[in-house]
Motif scaffolding. Sequence first.
Motif, PDB file in Angstrom:
ATOM      1  N   TYR A 224       0.827  -1.202   0.000  1.00 28.34           N
ATOM      2  CA  TYR A 224       0.000   0.000   0.000  1.00 28.34           C
ATOM      3  C   TYR A 224       0.866   1.259   0.000  1.00 28.34           C
ATOM      4  CZ  TYR A 224      -4.149  -2.831   0.934  1.00 28.34           C
ATOM      5  OH  TYR A 224      -5.176  -3.738   0.839  1.00 28.34           O
ATOM      6  N   ASP A 225       0.253   2.368  -0.440  1.00 31.46           N
ATOM      7  CA  ASP A 225       0.924   3.660  -0.423  1.00 31.46           C
ATOM      8  C   ASP A 225       0.021   4.680   0.264  1.00 31.46           C
ATOM      9  OD1 ASP A 225      -1.027   4.679  -2.299  1.00 31.46           O
ATOM     10  OD2 ASP A 225       0.156   3.840  -3.944  1.00 31.46           O
ATOM     11  N   GLU A 226       0.442   5.921   0.266  1.00 29.13           N
ATOM     12  CA  GLU A 226      -0.382   7.027   0.758  1.00 29.13           C
ATOM     13  C   GLU A 226      -0.455   8.113  -0.311  1.00 29.13           C
ATOM     14  OE1 GLU A 226      -0.271   7.888   5.214  1.00 29.13           O
ATOM     15  OE2 GLU A 226       1.738   7.044   4.876  1.00 29.13           O
TER      16      GLU A 226
ATOM     17  N   VAL B  30      -3.454   3.231   1.306  1.00 31.98           N
ATOM     18  CA  VAL B  30      -3.618   2.420   2.509  1.00 31.98           C
ATOM     19  C   VAL B  30      -4.919   2.717   3.242  1.00 31.98           C
ATOM     20  CG1 VAL B  30      -2.406   3.985   4.091  1.00 31.98           C
ATOM     21  CG2 VAL B  30      -2.347   1.497   4.494  1.00 31.98           C
ATOM     22  N   HIS B  31      -5.459   3.903   3.035  1.00 33.81           N
ATOM     23  CA  HIS B  31      -6.723   4.235   3.696  1.00 33.81           C
ATOM     24  C   HIS B  31      -7.881   3.353   3.216  1.00 33.81           C
ATOM     25  CE1 HIS B  31      -4.201   7.773   4.341  1.00 33.81           C
ATOM     26  NE2 HIS B  31      -4.919   7.970   5.428  1.00 33.81           N
ATOM     27  N   LYS B  32      -7.672   2.670   2.082  1.00 31.93           N
ATOM     28  CA  LYS B  32      -8.681   1.747   1.567  1.00 31.93           C
ATOM     29  C   LYS B  32      -8.470   0.316   2.061  1.00 31.93           C
ATOM     30  CE  LYS B  32      -9.262   4.221  -2.834  1.00 31.93           C
ATOM     31  NZ  LYS B  32      -9.132   4.084  -4.303  1.00 31.93           N
ATOM     32  N   ALA B  33      -7.389   0.083   2.781  1.00 30.37           N
ATOM     33  CA  ALA B  33      -7.109  -1.269   3.269  1.00 30.37           C
ATOM     34  C   ALA B  33      -8.204  -1.720   4.222  1.00 30.37           C
ATOM     35  CB  ALA B  33      -5.751  -1.300   3.972  1.00 30.37           C
ATOM     36  N   PRO B  34      -8.569  -2.988   4.193  1.00 27.23           N
ATOM     37  CA  PRO B  34      -9.626  -3.479   5.081  1.00 27.23           C
ATOM     38  C   PRO B  34      -9.311  -3.180   6.548  1.00 27.23           C
ATOM     39  CG  PRO B  34      -9.059  -5.130   3.439  1.00 27.23           C
ATOM     40  CD  PRO B  34      -8.048  -4.040   3.300  1.00 27.23           C
TER      41      PRO B  34
ATOM     42  N   ILE C 239       0.151  -7.175  -5.100  1.00 27.12           N
ATOM     43  CA  ILE C 239      -0.136  -6.702  -6.451  1.00 27.12           C
ATOM     44  C   ILE C 239      -0.232  -5.180  -6.382  1.00 27.12           C
ATOM     45  CG2 ILE C 239      -1.698  -6.784  -8.414  1.00 27.12           C
ATOM     46  CD1 ILE C 239      -0.243  -9.424  -7.824  1.00 27.12           C
ATOM     47  N   TYR C 240       0.588  -4.524  -7.170  1.00 32.49           N
ATOM     48  CA  TYR C 240       0.662  -3.063  -7.111  1.00 32.49           C
ATOM     49  C   TYR C 240       0.753  -2.534  -8.534  1.00 32.49           C
ATOM     50  CZ  TYR C 240       2.079   1.554  -5.449  1.00 32.49           C
ATOM     51  OH  TYR C 240       2.134   2.899  -5.181  1.00 32.49           O
TER      52      TYR C 240
END
Length: 519
Positions: free
Chosen positions: A328-330, A339-343, A471-472
């Motif tokens: 994830y990134d910011e 990362v704010h979308k991470a579960p 996966i990015y």
Amino acid sequence: MKSLKKYTILLAVPALTFLSSCTKNFESLNTDPNSASAETTIPIYSLTRAQLEFTGNNDFSFETWRVNIIYLSLMTQQLASTTGWYNGDKYSRSDGFAASYFQVAYPSQVKYIEDVIAQTKGKPGAINLYNISRITRVLIYHRLTDLYGMVPYSQAGKGYLDNTTTPKYDTQKEIYADMLKELDEAAKALDATKDVVGKGDIIYAGNLAKWKKLAYSLMVRLGMRMTKVEEATAKTWVEKAYAGGTFTSIDDNANVSHNGAGGRATVNRNSNILGGEWDAVAKGNVYLSKTFVDFLKNNNDPRLGVYAQINLTGDRTPANQIGLPNGYDENGASTPNDVHKAPGFKDTVANYSTVRKDIFAKLDGYTSLVTYAQTELLLAEAAQRGWNVGANAATHYENGVKAAMTQLKQYDAAATISEGAATTYLAAHPFDAAKALEQINTQYWAASFLDWYEVFSNWRRTDFPKLTPVIYPGDNNGGQIPRRMLYPAVEASANAKNYNDAINTQGANNFNTRVWWDK
């Protein structure tokens, strides 16, 4: 350390990593009329420098930061980062970062160890210094070849010794065969009636019994590396190592203790990045990975409270630790991997767990090179394969897990985990022969925290623990966790023939070309 620095300017410098694309006047440029000789240098200083540099003490942790932390700790999912240039979290390619260990090791580690060996070989008054240096040499090349595969070995570090300025790349199979031979010969040749090496040896202060155990424990590691490609050869060397005498307790661990007051050249390099001059923890560059924290937390592992604290609050309660997911990134809510979308995201990354600086970012802390815990876990696997290594797999496994927990007190008294706590853990997680290889090597992953060079290599050998690649978008290495680091671009011009021979033999200079033992 002043005396050490005084003599380093006299040491022979191999040409390999100082080469540029301009090779005109190669011989004259790389022949120093004031170069060192046996009459003008003191060999023990070369050993000291080689050992210190092996721990990463070169110009602000250049290779430690870029390879051990930025790439390997993240790829093996013990750390995580949302910072873009921490490439290992998303497997993005940075040729300069991935080549940095190669670039640093030859002029800083290899040149010094080759120098001391050349000066002491065949000298009756330096038998132990010579053989300790041979074992140290294996430590150095072992890591280099595991990271890159084919590397200069038989001709490396000879720029001022015999004017070999464009060394060939030896195959990893050849390198391994010679390293094992060197360990065998050096261990047998150590002689307590001969020269006393003393404190110039910063690993064991010349303790020959411990050096012999290190040689055989390292032989176990090298032997086990070959299980995928030459299992019969691996068995021979591991059984020989066990018969020779491997580590018997955490007191045998090969550690280097650093000097926090001695300036950049003497401090612990992982610590200097995590909490010292760079302070990656406070800057929010690195967190403990969700993969790592979940493994420790789900198994009620007592190491979690030693490794982790919440970055924002400093809370060290094991039940409250939360690992940051990799990949994830910011970069903003509109981007797919923010990362704010991470579960279950916890408002800010500062609410996630990071490394305890009070234990693992001490500038005078240890750098651990080879441990009793690692050796016992490898012997557990060997026993499970039916090899003759004394105890059965369960006993070696239990020894390894206990050692991995109790050795943490060597970093700091605050990290003490009692043998009773380790025994309780093992009672809840007994050895399971049906899942032995996964169980043993997942514990090896946990036991090698901070030594991500070793974590990366044993993961490639065994594929344990089972890591799910991230996966990015964009440069993500095709969604595959890299299998090696990259040669420096300058090698393609400065040492073109040998570089191209290596590429033609081993494969393309990319992340997915596997080294010999990883086929």
